[in-house]
Write a protein that holds these residues in place. Structure first.
Motif, PDB file in Angstrom:
ATOM      1  N   THR A 145     -20.935 -51.882 -76.217  1.00 44.55           N
ATOM      2  CA  THR A 145     -20.317 -50.560 -76.151  1.00 44.55           C
ATOM      3  C   THR A 145     -19.194 -50.579 -75.126  1.00 44.55           C
ATOM      4  O   THR A 145     -19.391 -51.018 -73.996  1.00 44.55           O
ATOM      5  CB  THR A 145     -21.345 -49.490 -75.775  1.00 44.55           C
TER       6      THR A 145
ATOM      7  N   LYS B 108     -16.613 -47.923 -73.426  1.00 40.97           N
ATOM      8  CA  LYS B 108     -16.367 -46.490 -73.293  1.00 40.97           C
ATOM      9  C   LYS B 108     -15.235 -46.239 -72.298  1.00 40.97           C
ATOM     10  O   LYS B 108     -15.299 -46.662 -71.151  1.00 40.97           O
ATOM     11  CB  LYS B 108     -17.633 -45.767 -72.826  1.00 40.97           C
TER      12      LYS B 108
ATOM     13  N   LYS C 297     -12.932 -43.274 -70.358  1.00 41.64           N
ATOM     14  CA  LYS C 297     -12.963 -41.866 -69.972  1.00 41.64           C
ATOM     15  C   LYS C 297     -11.729 -41.518 -69.160  1.00 41.64           C
ATOM     16  O   LYS C 297     -11.268 -42.325 -68.360  1.00 41.64           O
ATOM     17  CB  LYS C 297     -14.207 -41.551 -69.125  1.00 41.64           C
TER      18      LYS C 297
ATOM     19  N   GLN D 296     -12.855 -38.841 -73.971  1.00 42.64           N
ATOM     20  CA  GLN D 296     -13.741 -39.990 -74.054  1.00 42.64           C
ATOM     21  C   GLN D 296     -13.489 -40.717 -75.366  1.00 42.64           C
ATOM     22  O   GLN D 296     -13.354 -40.091 -76.416  1.00 42.64           O
ATOM     23  CB  GLN D 296     -15.211 -39.562 -73.989  1.00 42.64           C
TER      24      GLN D 296
ATOM     25  N   THR E 119     -15.242 -44.051 -77.298  1.00 37.13           N
ATOM     26  CA  THR E 119     -16.308 -45.043 -77.291  1.00 37.13           C
ATOM     27  C   THR E 119     -16.203 -45.906 -78.532  1.00 37.13           C
ATOM     28  O   THR E 119     -16.137 -45.385 -79.654  1.00 37.13           O
ATOM     29  CB  THR E 119     -17.685 -44.366 -77.251  1.00 37.13           C
TER      30      THR E 119
ATOM     31  N   GLN F  38     -17.975 -49.346 -80.496  1.00 36.39           N
ATOM     32  CA  GLN F  38     -19.136 -50.217 -80.554  1.00 36.39           C
ATOM     33  C   GLN F  38     -18.877 -51.368 -81.515  1.00 36.39           C
ATOM     34  O   GLN F  38     -18.368 -51.170 -82.622  1.00 36.39           O
ATOM     35  CB  GLN F  38     -20.389 -49.448 -80.990  1.00 36.39           C
TER      36      GLN F  38
END
Length: 497
Positions: free
Chosen positions: A336, A338, A340, A347, A349, A351
């Motif tokens: 993952t 991520k 921010k 945000q 994200t 995967q």
């Protein structure tokens, strides 16, 4: 109960309402599915909804209540939330619990592992509890040794709570007893005067002036003018006990087997030497300058300009804190990544399969409070505008189902290119695409449906319209239906030869 009856709108016999089809906005909107795997119905815009999926069945009356039944579970479980988190109720086989703001709560558990009643031969023992935290406690069990009752501050006791075996009090904080590991700490005007006794334990303290507690071959803790002067030793049975000493704010030290940490002018200057984990760290004007190096840990920080941290497989990088943050970690074969901006303002994200960044699994984006977006490797997509709660409570399904749709003036969902749903202004404008039909409705003004089994076109819900379904054709004119007869198949003739 009345509330459950209100939620179960799907049980109303809509056949008694004339001309109420699957789209009568804002009274009712039904999302059709060609495979009938799921059912979704909404009433009065976003306020009432009933949905059936493979995982669960739920009915919601927003923003007041949500009733859920989990169909995917091997056991019969259900829940009810009213003005969440004001009131919640959960039901499991042999177990139920409820709470009001998690402060007033009760539970009932049937424990089939308890002894069998010698007279009836049946298992009929229950554990019941009710409490108004932290003022009232009542717990009853099949074993009287586990029962407890208390009214704070007057009189009572707790068992196996707050990391203690037993806590009892009379006119708290004037008198209380704290029991754990065969030692008892008696407090007078807690936490100021404490006295500890036990087979191998003793101690006394007048906090914060001075105190000393010890347990043979286990610990010895001393302090004076807490928290400025302290000397603690734990795990005395080890060759090198865990030792903490502090003369704050001038000096602090912590040592144990293979580990040493010292701070000067605490907490601004110091170092850490961890030989077991092969990690060394230096701190200058903490938390501004920090540098750490080790086998499984890395840290470089000049706050607030930047910070680079790697620990236990988690990598976190800050730039111009708190503006930019990027965090990367791996769990259960999934990596993952991520990003921010200002914590939750934006945000992103991503995967992927661990160690295979080209194997993309999914994307999740939030731009608070404007939109939320999700997509997965199997082609599923979801977009919502506005979305003030999703970024703040990303893993809370109660909030997502009960409150989030109230803000969703635009919602788009795509399972694959042939399964699409678009809703604008709480389904005032409503579009569906399925493998066997396309459907569009603009409130009561205009709508059409084109499919293999059904063709529909209407203006003002029957001012002018045409429908072909189940082999028959119907013309609608000024809200009257005119039967045009059956659809003739190609090659048919009215003459019998």
């Amino acid at each position: 109960m009345l509330f459950v009856m209100t939620l179960s709108l799907h049980a109303v016999d809509v056949a008694r309402v004339p001309n109420l089809d699957s789209y009568s906005w804002p009274l009712k909107v039904n999302w059709q599915n060609s495979d009938e795997a799921t059912v979704r119905e909404s009433y009065a815009g976003p306020f009432f909804e009933h949905r059936i999926t493979e995982e669960e069945t739920f009915s919601v009356f927003r923003p007041f209540g949500l009733e859920r039944h989990y169909t995917s579970s091997q056991v019969d479980t259900s829940s009810l939330s009213i003005l969440y988190p004001l009131f919640t109720y959960r039901s499991y086989p042999g177990h139920s619990q409820w709470s009001i703001f998690s402060l007033i709560r009760g539970s009932k558990i049937q424990t089939d592992s308890d002894p069998v009643d010698p007279e009836t031969g049946l298992v009929d023992y229950y554990k019941k509890s009710f409490e108004i935290f932290p003022f009232y406690f009542d717990y009853n069990s099949w074993n009287p040794d586990q029962d407890y009752f208390g009214i704070l501050p007057f009189y009572g006791e707790l068992k196996n709570r707050l990391f203690y075996d037993r806590i009892s009090w009379v006119a708290f904080p004037f008198y209380s007893k704290w029991e754990k590991n065969d030692e008892t700490t008696t407090a007078y005007l807690w936490p100021f005067v404490r006295h500890r006794t036990g087979p191998i334990s003793k101690g006394f303290a007048i906090w914060p002036l001075f105190g000393s507690f010890q347990r043979e071959n286990d610990y010895h803790q001393r302090f004076a003018l807490w928290p400025f002067l302290y000397y603690h030793q734990d795990k005395l049975y080890l060759e090198t006990p865990h030792t903490q000493i502090g003369i704050l704010p001038f000096y602090a030290r912590e040592t144990r087997q293979g580990y040493q940490r010292e701070d000067f002018l605490w907490p601004f200057f110091g170092y850490t030497d961890d030989t077991i984990n092969n990690y060394q760290e230096a701190r200058f004007l903490w938390p501004i300058f920090i540098q750490g190096r080790g086998t499984d840990r890395y840290l470089n920080q000049i706050a607030p300009l930047y910070s680079i941290s790697k620990r236990n497989g988690v990598e976190s990088n800050w730039l111009l804190w708190p503006l930019f943050n990027n965090r990367k970690f791996e769990f259960d074969g999934i990596e993952t990544n991520k990003f921010k901006f200002l914590y939750f303002l934006y945000q992103d994200t991503q995967q992927t399969v661990a160690n295979q960044p080209e194997q993309w699994l999914g994307t999740k984006r939030h731009f608070w409070p404007f939109f939320s977006y999700r997509s997965t490797e199997d082609g599923q997509k979801q977009f919502q505008m506005f979305s003030p709660l999703e970024p703040l409570f990303p893993n809370n399904s109660e909030i997502r189902k009960l409150y989030s749709p109230l803000f969703s003036i635009i919602r788009y969902q795509e399972l694959d290119p042939e399964h699409k749903d678009l809703e604008l202004l709480f389904s005032l404008i409503h579009f569906q695409r399925r493998p066997d039909f396309d459907r569009f409705d603009f409130g009561p003004l205009f709508g059409y449906e084109l499919g293999e089994e059904k063709v529909r076109f209407d203006i003002l819900k029957g001012l002018l319209g045409y429908q072909r379904e189940n082999g028959r054709r119907v013309l609608r004119l000024f809200w009257f239906s005119i039967d045009l007869g059956e659809v003739k198949e190609e090659g048919e003739s009215n003459n019998n030869e």
